[in-house]
Design a protein around this motif. Structure first.
Motif, mmCIF file in Angstrom:
data_model
loop_
_atom_site.group_PDB
_atom_site.id
_atom_site.type_symbol
_atom_site.label_atom_id
_atom_site.label_comp_id
_atom_site.label_asym_id
_atom_site.label_seq_id
_atom_site.Cartn_x
_atom_site.Cartn_y
_atom_site.Cartn_z
ATOM 1 N N TRP A 51 -9.888 10.037 -8.852
ATOM 2 C CA TRP A 51 -9.642 8.866 -8.012
ATOM 3 C C TRP A 51 -10.386 7.647 -8.525
ATOM 4 O O TRP A 51 -9.857 6.538 -8.555
ATOM 5 C CB TRP A 51 -10.013 9.171 -6.562
ATOM 6 C CG TRP A 51 -9.967 7.936 -5.716
ATOM 7 C CD1 TRP A 51 -10.992 7.360 -5.045
ATOM 8 C CD2 TRP A 51 -8.814 7.092 -5.478
ATOM 9 N NE1 TRP A 51 -10.576 6.217 -4.418
ATOM 10 C CE2 TRP A 51 -9.247 6.032 -4.658
ATOM 11 C CE3 TRP A 51 -7.478 7.131 -5.902
ATOM 12 C CZ2 TRP A 51 -8.389 5.034 -4.239
ATOM 13 C CZ3 TRP A 51 -6.624 6.127 -5.478
ATOM 14 C CH2 TRP A 51 -7.086 5.098 -4.656
ATOM 15 N N ILE A 83 1.320 6.224 -7.001
ATOM 16 C CA ILE A 83 0.130 6.935 -7.479
ATOM 17 C C ILE A 83 0.330 8.435 -7.327
ATOM 18 O O ILE A 83 0.060 9.223 -8.228
ATOM 19 C CB ILE A 83 -1.124 6.477 -6.703
ATOM 20 C CG1 ILE A 83 -1.491 5.059 -7.107
ATOM 21 C CG2 ILE A 83 -2.284 7.422 -6.967
ATOM 22 C CD1 ILE A 83 -2.657 4.495 -6.341
ATOM 23 N N TYR A 84 0.858 8.807 -6.162
ATOM 24 C CA TYR A 84 1.085 10.226 -5.949
ATOM 25 C C TYR A 84 2.045 10.766 -7.005
ATOM 26 O O TYR A 84 1.784 11.780 -7.651
ATOM 27 C CB TYR A 84 1.647 10.473 -4.551
ATOM 28 C CG TYR A 84 2.079 11.907 -4.367
ATOM 29 C CD1 TYR A 84 1.131 12.907 -4.167
ATOM 30 C CD2 TYR A 84 3.422 12.268 -4.439
ATOM 31 C CE1 TYR A 84 1.509 14.227 -4.047
ATOM 32 C CE2 TYR A 84 3.814 13.586 -4.322
ATOM 33 C CZ TYR A 84 2.850 14.566 -4.125
ATOM 34 O OH TYR A 84 3.229 15.869 -4.027
ATOM 35 N N ILE A 144 -5.230 1.393 -11.834
ATOM 36 C CA ILE A 144 -4.643 0.348 -11.001
ATOM 37 C C ILE A 144 -4.876 -1.045 -11.597
ATOM 38 O O ILE A 144 -3.928 -1.819 -11.735
ATOM 39 C CB ILE A 144 -5.145 0.441 -9.541
ATOM 40 C CG1 ILE A 144 -4.611 1.727 -8.916
ATOM 41 C CG2 ILE A 144 -4.671 -0.766 -8.739
ATOM 42 C CD1 ILE A 144 -5.025 1.934 -7.482
ATOM 43 N N LYS A 186 -8.690 4.203 -9.484
ATOM 44 C CA LYS A 186 -9.109 2.958 -8.862
ATOM 45 C C LYS A 186 -9.709 1.997 -9.887
ATOM 46 O O LYS A 186 -9.460 0.805 -9.852
ATOM 47 C CB LYS A 186 -10.150 3.274 -7.781
ATOM 48 C CG LYS A 186 -10.335 2.185 -6.766
ATOM 49 C CD LYS A 186 -11.391 2.596 -5.769
ATOM 50 C CE LYS A 186 -12.696 2.711 -6.489
ATOM 51 N NZ LYS A 186 -13.888 2.848 -5.682
ATOM 52 N N GLY A 218 0.861 3.551 -3.180
ATOM 53 C CA GLY A 218 0.350 4.896 -2.875
ATOM 54 C C GLY A 218 1.332 5.961 -3.327
ATOM 55 O O GLY A 218 0.955 6.944 -3.983
ATOM 56 N N ALA A 219 2.585 5.740 -2.997
ATOM 57 C CA ALA A 219 3.604 6.726 -3.384
ATOM 58 C C ALA A 219 3.688 6.833 -4.897
ATOM 59 O O ALA A 219 3.789 7.933 -5.457
ATOM 60 C CB ALA A 219 4.959 6.327 -2.806
ATOM 61 N N TYR A 271 -0.804 12.478 -9.189
ATOM 62 C CA TYR A 271 -1.221 13.704 -8.519
ATOM 63 C C TYR A 271 -0.148 14.771 -8.494
ATOM 64 O O TYR A 271 -0.427 15.943 -8.641
ATOM 65 C CB TYR A 271 -1.657 13.400 -7.083
ATOM 66 C CG TYR A 271 -3.008 12.729 -7.014
ATOM 67 C CD1 TYR A 271 -4.178 13.439 -7.280
ATOM 68 C CD2 TYR A 271 -3.118 11.381 -6.702
ATOM 69 C CE1 TYR A 271 -5.416 12.826 -7.242
ATOM 70 C CE2 TYR A 271 -4.354 10.753 -6.654
ATOM 71 C CZ TYR A 271 -5.503 11.487 -6.920
ATOM 72 O OH TYR A 271 -6.708 10.885 -6.880
ATOM 73 N N PRO A 326 0.809 -1.222 0.000
ATOM 74 C CA PRO A 326 0.000 0.000 0.000
ATOM 75 C C PRO A 326 0.843 1.274 0.000
ATOM 76 O O PRO A 326 0.536 2.209 -0.728
ATOM 77 C CB PRO A 326 -0.833 -0.103 1.282
ATOM 78 C CG PRO A 326 -0.311 -1.238 2.039
ATOM 79 C CD PRO A 326 0.544 -2.068 1.159
ATOM 80 N N VAL A 327 1.910 1.254 0.769
ATOM 81 C CA VAL A 327 2.736 2.460 0.839
ATOM 82 C C VAL A 327 3.401 2.731 -0.505
ATOM 83 O O VAL A 327 3.359 3.836 -1.041
ATOM 84 C CB VAL A 327 3.801 2.329 1.952
ATOM 85 C CG1 VAL A 327 4.707 3.542 1.969
ATOM 86 C CG2 VAL A 327 3.123 2.160 3.296
#
Ligand SMILES: Nc1ncnc2c1ncn2[C@@H]1O[C@H](COP(=O)(O)OP(=O)(O)OP(=O)(O)O)[C@@H](O)[C@H]1O
Ligand SMILES: [Mg+2]
Lengths: 284, 551
Positions: B448, B358-359, B456, B452, B355-356, B363, B351-352
């Motif tokens: 998002w 994705i950022y 992903i 999602k 997540g990173a 984003y 997840p980390v």
């Protein structure tokens, strides 16, 4: 499959007649009150950074009609189309002046972009089904808009695929990968996917340019049918196609809207020399 | 008849074609070498992992015998029984002695961590007296853990009911009704003895040990001089028990094999004469019962090599917990520790890391800052793991005071593999066609929802690749876990308890010279785990991919 591919005969091309009068075809007949227009753009300028791609476009789009946008490559048709559902927002360098009204609401000022894209759907040039099953592709839109009930989703999917004239071909492959469909089927699937969101306006950017003639014909028939319930704006490079399916046609050149009017006027009696030249294939 | 005409070909085309041929050749060679090396490495690990092939030195020679004598007269024949759980193939007299005199307290000979529980007949009886003489060197005493039994039946019962039990009973009782409750182990009891001179150093050569073949060749007079088998220049003098004496028959059968012709030697009657003969001949060699060799025996025992080929991996090895620092038992706890570490690491890092990624791709505003960030992530992915180990040690173990344990170790390994996961996930996200995002957004999905719903799922194979690479790095990690996860070879009880993982176990087994064989079987298991992870992940990725391809 009864479509035959006869080229509409553009009379003026054969006669090589030049129209000197510069009348605007727009302001005729059923041009009732402006309230009736589905989409209105007013003095729209668009820039990619320093480069101006659209110059002062004012256009009125009528509901339940097919409006075709034609013009040579790079003249700004796609750019214009993408301003209508604010897809240009995704490009950081874009900024624009002027107004776009959808149902009398300024979409850049008073409309939420998510709501707008729900109302104004878009079919792209290349069919791009998501890498999921046929069913999930069509259900994608409804799902992101909060519909979760299985049977409701199923109804929407079935209805949309039927509307897109694809049901007979995929009814028994709903749970197979969408990327296994043929190009033409994929494009109709993309149309079904748009329809599932129940839009009001459908923008199509060269939806048949990647397809074979038979698939093209099916999509054209489909467009013909869909206009009963939807307002359709289609960009096409295919003059015959524009002639066959559009009620209104706009001709773009170098980022400017040169001429806009009823299709038969544009094709058979263009007001502008440049329109005529383009239609007759003299440049472009 | 027409001559076959070669098609027209210009000089330039010929040149280009030649170049292509040369390049092709080079590429083939490179590929061939690579493939060969890969297969060789893989094959070697599999071979060494599955088969243990070691040459051990013993001070006894020949095959083991179920029935063996307590002395040279062969009047007292006995058998050796052990508890059913003991896996020893055979035992040397020397090992049995070490059990009874207390030199060895564990069943390490059978790679088991059990304590040895020796049983001996009451020394007051004649049989007890004889047994004691055979088992112990003169002057030695039974170790305290030896328990005395009144008779053979008592011994059998005790051995049957005591884990790690071993006992000596009369050979007649081999058909005792209770004997099925114990295991009978063959015993090797014949030693080769030589005059000291034979094993001395001369001109930098020295005979260290004999092979079994050497032994037969010596006694069959095929070796005339010790230098023939790598020793010093000294003629061989063979001394033997009489052929029809008890040891003579045993030696013929167990060492030479029955098919061989008889021994040519100087024949003796008993151990006393043999001792004297050895003392008197510099090149003398003889055989005798190991148990007959006493402290003042004039000869020296020669070490005999035995090549032992056994399966290296067994159910016991997989399912038993490690004992005696890994010398004995299995690696079950260590496998579980490794799996725990993998699972926790994946749960944290995925997840980390995703997540990173994705950022970074979706984003963050692309620019200098993100470029710098990316550069550091990339650099971090190449930083040696020991540095992460030290970092984890200082931060988690010391500063947060969590000590060496699952928590500190997992966090350290997570940090170590994060850059890999981030980078691969980022690439995977970038590879998702822009059209997917546009189509999704055009349908009125939010950013998002698009990530999602479309980004992903399309990127999962790539993300999985990153995770696999990460797991690969984590599983093979020793340096980072050494200071943070610790090396306690027991099952982790909670998140703070130290837990040795496979790679570290392997490292310790090899580094501390505990057992190379066990290091290899551990390596084999490690490779299998990595293989399983890879195969399952890629089959999962494959499943995801069938949605994409097919067209
Ligand atoms: N993202 C962008 N950044 C900068 N310039 C762009 C971008 N997209 C389009 N343009 C430019 O804007 C002009 C109009 O492009 P647009 O794609 O709207 O043309 P088009 O009429 O759709 O052409 P075609 O028929 O080839 O699709 C072109 O000159 C193009 O180079
Ligand atoms: Mg375009």
């Amino acid at each position: 499959m009864g479509t035959t591919f006869t080229l509409p005969k553009f009379k003026q091309c054969e006669e090589n007649k030049t129209t000197s009068e510069n009348k605007i075809n727009m302001t005729e007949e059923d041009d009732t009150a402006a309230m009736n227009f589905k989409i209105i753009t007013k003095n729209l300028d668009l820039f990619y950074g320093d480069f101006q791609a659209l110059y002062d476009i004012s256009m009125d789009i009528r509901p339940n009609k097919v409006t075709a946008l034609i013009g040579p490559s790079g003249c700004g048709k796609s750019t214009f189309l993408r301003t209508l559902n604010r897809m240009n927002d995704l490009i950081a360098s874009v900024h624009l002046n002027g107004n776009v009204y959808y149902d009398q609401t300024d979409i850049y000022k008073n409309y939420d972009v998510i709501e707008l894209r729900k109302r104004i759907g878009m079919v792209f040039q290349k069919p791009n089904p998501f890498p999921m099953t046929v069913f999930d592709n069509v259900a994608y839109g409804p799902r992101v808009h909060g519909i979760k009930k299985k049977n409701q989703l199923h109804d929407i999917v079935e209805k949309s695929i039927k509307k897109a004239a694809l049901w007979d071909e995929v009814a028994d492959r709903l749970h197979e990968p969408a990327l296994g469909l043929s190009g033409g089927q994929q494009q109709r699937l993309c149309i079904a996917r748009v329809l599932a969101v129940e839009p009001d306006v459908i923008l199509m950017d060269e939806p048949t340019s990647a397809l074979d003639p038979i698939s093209t014909a099916r999509i054209e028939d489909l467009i013909e049918e869909l206009k009963q319930n939807y307002t359709i704006i289609i960009v096409t490079h295919n003059m015959q196609q524009a002639g066959r399916i559009s009620d209104f046609t706009g001709f773009f050149l170098n980022g400017k809207l040169i001429e806009m009017g009823k299709a038969k006027d544009i094709f058979f009696n263009p007001a502008d020399k440049r329109t005529e030249d383009y239609i007759c294939g003299r440049f472009g | 008849m027409h001559k076959k005409q070669s098609p027209f070909i210009s000089g330039y085309t010929r040149q280009v074609k030649l170049k292509e041929k040369i390049m092709k050749g080079l590429i083939w060679i490179a590929a061939g070498v690579t493939i060969f090396i890969l297969f060789w490495i893989f094959g070697y690990i599999i071979y060494k992992g599955l088969i243990s092939d070691i040459t051990r030195e013993y001070n006894v020679a020949g095959k083991g015998s179920t029935i063996f004598p307590l002395d040279e007269k062969g009047e007292n024949e006995v058998i050796c029984i052990v508890h059913k759980g003991i896996r020893a193939g055979d035992l040397s007299m020397q090992v049995i002695r070490s059990f009874y005199n207390g030199d060895e307290r564990y069943w390490l000979v059978s790679e088991q961590g059990l304590k040895v529980r020796p049983f001996a007949p009451e020394p007051g009886t004649t049989f007890g007296q004889k047994t004691r003489q055979a088992l112990l060197l003169d002057g030695e005493d039974y170790t305290r853990s030896v328990v005395f039994t009144d008779n053979d039946e008592g011994t059998i019962n005790m051995v049957a009911n005591t884990r790690g039990g071993i006992g000596i009973i009369h050979a007649e009782n081999i058909h005792h009704p209770l004997i099925k409750k114990v295991r009978i182990v063959p015993v090797r009891f014949l030693s080769i003895v030589v005059n000291e001179k034979v094993l001395s150093i001369q001109n930098n050569v020295r005979l260290n040990s004999f092979t079994e073949d050497d032994v037969s060749n010596i006694f069959l007079s095929k070796v005339r001089n010790w230098k023939d088998i790598g020793g010093i220049d000294l003629p061989v003098t063979v001394i033997s028990y009489n052929k029809d004496s008890y040891p003579g028959q045993q030696f013929q059968e167990l060492v030479l094999g029955n098919r061989n012709p008889g021994i040519k030697a100087v024949f003796m009657d008993n151990i006393g004469q043999i001792g004297k003969a050895i003392n008197n001949n510099e090149g003398a060699v003889a055989y005798c019962l190991f148990s007959d060799i006493h402290r003042d025996f004039p000869g020296k025992i020669a070490m005999v090599e035995r090549r032992e080929i056994t399966p290296n991996i067994s159910a016991h090895f997989l399912l038993e917990k490690p004992e005696k620092a890994g010398k004995a038992g299995g690696i079950f706890d260590i496998i579980i520790n490794t799996l725990l570490m993998i699972i926790f690491t994946i749960l944290l890092a995925t997840p980390v890391g995703v997540g990173a990624a994705i950022y970074l791709t979706e984003y963050a505003r692309q620019g200098k800052f993100i470029d710098v960030l990316r550069f550091f992530t990339e650099t971090l992915a190449a930083v040696p793991s020991i540095i992460f180990g030290l970092f984890g040690y200082i931060l988690f173990v010391n500063f947060f005071g969590w000590g060496m344990g699952l928590l500190s170790g997992t966090l350290t390994v997570t940090i170590m593999i994060l850059p890999t996961i981030i980078r691969t996930a980022e690439e995977a996200f970038k590879a998702v066609p822009r059209e997917y995002r546009e189509e999704s957004l055009a349908l009125g999905a939010t950013h998002w929802q698009t990530i999602k719903g479309v980004v992903i799922p399309s990127a999962i194979p790539g993300i999985l690749t990153g995770i696999i690479l990460g797991i690969g790095r984590a599983v093979g990690e020793t340096a980072a876990v050494l200071f943070t996860l610790g090396s306690s070879p027991t099952l982790a009880r909670d998140i703070f308890s130290s837990a040795r993982v496979l790679s570290l176990h392997l490292y310790i087994l090899a580094k501390e010279g505990i057992s190379f064989e066990r290091a290899f079987s551990t390596a084999f298991i490690l490779v299998v785990i990595i293989l399983v992870v890879n195969v399952s992940a890629s089959s999962f990725a494959g499943k995801m991919n069938t949605l994409k391809k097919k067209s």
